[in-house]
Design an enzyme around this catalytic site. Sequence first.
Site, PDB file in Angstrom:
ATOM      1  N   SER A 151       0.736  -1.159  -0.141  1.00  0.00           N
ATOM      2  CA  SER A 151       0.097   0.108   0.091  1.00  0.00           C
ATOM      3  C   SER A 151       1.139   1.339   0.035  1.00  0.00           C
ATOM      4  CB  SER A 151      -1.196   0.212   1.328  1.00  0.00           C
ATOM      5  OG  SER A 151      -1.912   0.959   1.350  1.00  0.00           O
ATOM      6  N   ASP A 313      -9.832  -5.500  -4.367  1.00  0.00           N
ATOM      7  CA  ASP A 313      -9.161  -4.429  -3.622  1.00  0.00           C
ATOM      8  C   ASP A 313      -9.992  -3.088  -4.116  1.00  0.00           C
ATOM      9  OD1 ASP A 313      -7.834  -2.318  -2.393  1.00  0.00           O
ATOM     10  OD2 ASP A 313      -5.677  -3.088  -2.864  1.00  0.00           O
ATOM     11  N   HIS A 346      -8.161  -4.963  -0.086  1.00  0.00           N
ATOM     12  CA  HIS A 346      -6.846  -4.526   0.176  1.00  0.00           C
ATOM     13  C   HIS A 346      -5.995  -5.234   1.278  1.00  0.00           C
ATOM     14  CE1 HIS A 346      -4.174  -1.046  -0.199  1.00  0.00           C
ATOM     15  NE2 HIS A 346      -4.084  -1.036   0.955  1.00  0.00           N
TER      16      HIS A 346
END
Length: 367
Positions: A151, A313, A346
């Site tokens: 991320s 995601d 995610h």
Amino acid sequence: MLTKKQIFECDHFRLECGKEISLRLGYETYGQLNPKKDNCILVSHYFTASSHAAGKYTEEDAQAGYWDDLIGPGKAVDTDKYFVISCDNLCNIQTKNPYVITTGPASIDPATDKPYGLTFPVVSSKDLAYSQKKLLESLGITHLAAAMGPSLGGMTAMQLAIHEPDYVDKLIGVVTAPYNYIGPSFQYAVWDAAKSDPNFNDGNYYGGPQPDKAMVTLCKNLMTTIYSQDYLEKLFPRDYTDESPYRDIFAVTCYDKRLEQFGKVMASTMDVNSWIYASRITMNHDIRHGFRDLSDAVRRIRAKVLLISNKQDMLENYHSAERMIEEINRTGGSGKFILMDDELGHMTGIMKSKLFAEDVKEFLEKA
């Protein structure tokens, strides 16, 4: 594998916005730095995390670092071979976590001897990269075997590979993107909700009543985006026999109650101002900034690149990562894209590292 928090300090650090600050950041290391100091892998952390990427502080710790399945002796990121280092981000949001050491709005401004609050300068993902490079330089490390992270950590690694192309051999980004999509960048509505907390006091709440309600609101909002819709159905199951929301417009449903519980637990170590600054970092993240376009930016990358995304995601759409790899390969670079399909959304890139551990291992071992 046991680890400990160490401290890095730097008196003069110039941010991308032009302002200068002093740095005080925590970091952790795993493995041994070889005599040539060329076996280092930098792991940058995600939005709500810290430098605790692997291992435990004590044998009694309930949980190891978030990528413990990936980093360690004999694992994909093999600490028998590599010296792995991870640094607490500037503006880390976990200011109430005793294991986090960061510089941000909760820090003391030497000019006023009071917390900066919202007078702290704007920080970018490029600043995260260069603050961590400063740490590496202090240890005599002048080159990285790899820069990687999930991320926001992947965004940080990208900035380093682009702006210091001779510094990084390999780049690994997981559930990350070359630029933040507009959808997740709409943070103003959530910020407004946070600022409506009477304890927020224009960000000047240190030493007084804390904007706890605001912090819980921010955490609740994030919880609704980091998992897939299918997984959210499991995490917050609906009681379809509940009659109260059919009779009371403000009835608190079972899933509302559960989300509130999650939000309170998550918010316990976090700081509202730091959250706002960290979210601005992600909102502004765009490797095209300062370049003509995506091709112009990725053309600078000399590292071999692996990007791993998740089809489910909702926070970091995989299309931009896929597009980045296409541009890298089209402009003569070396890039590989892997697309997972997992319901954790995610959080697959953080909580299920076993799914891509072999891909990471193979990528690191390949010449």
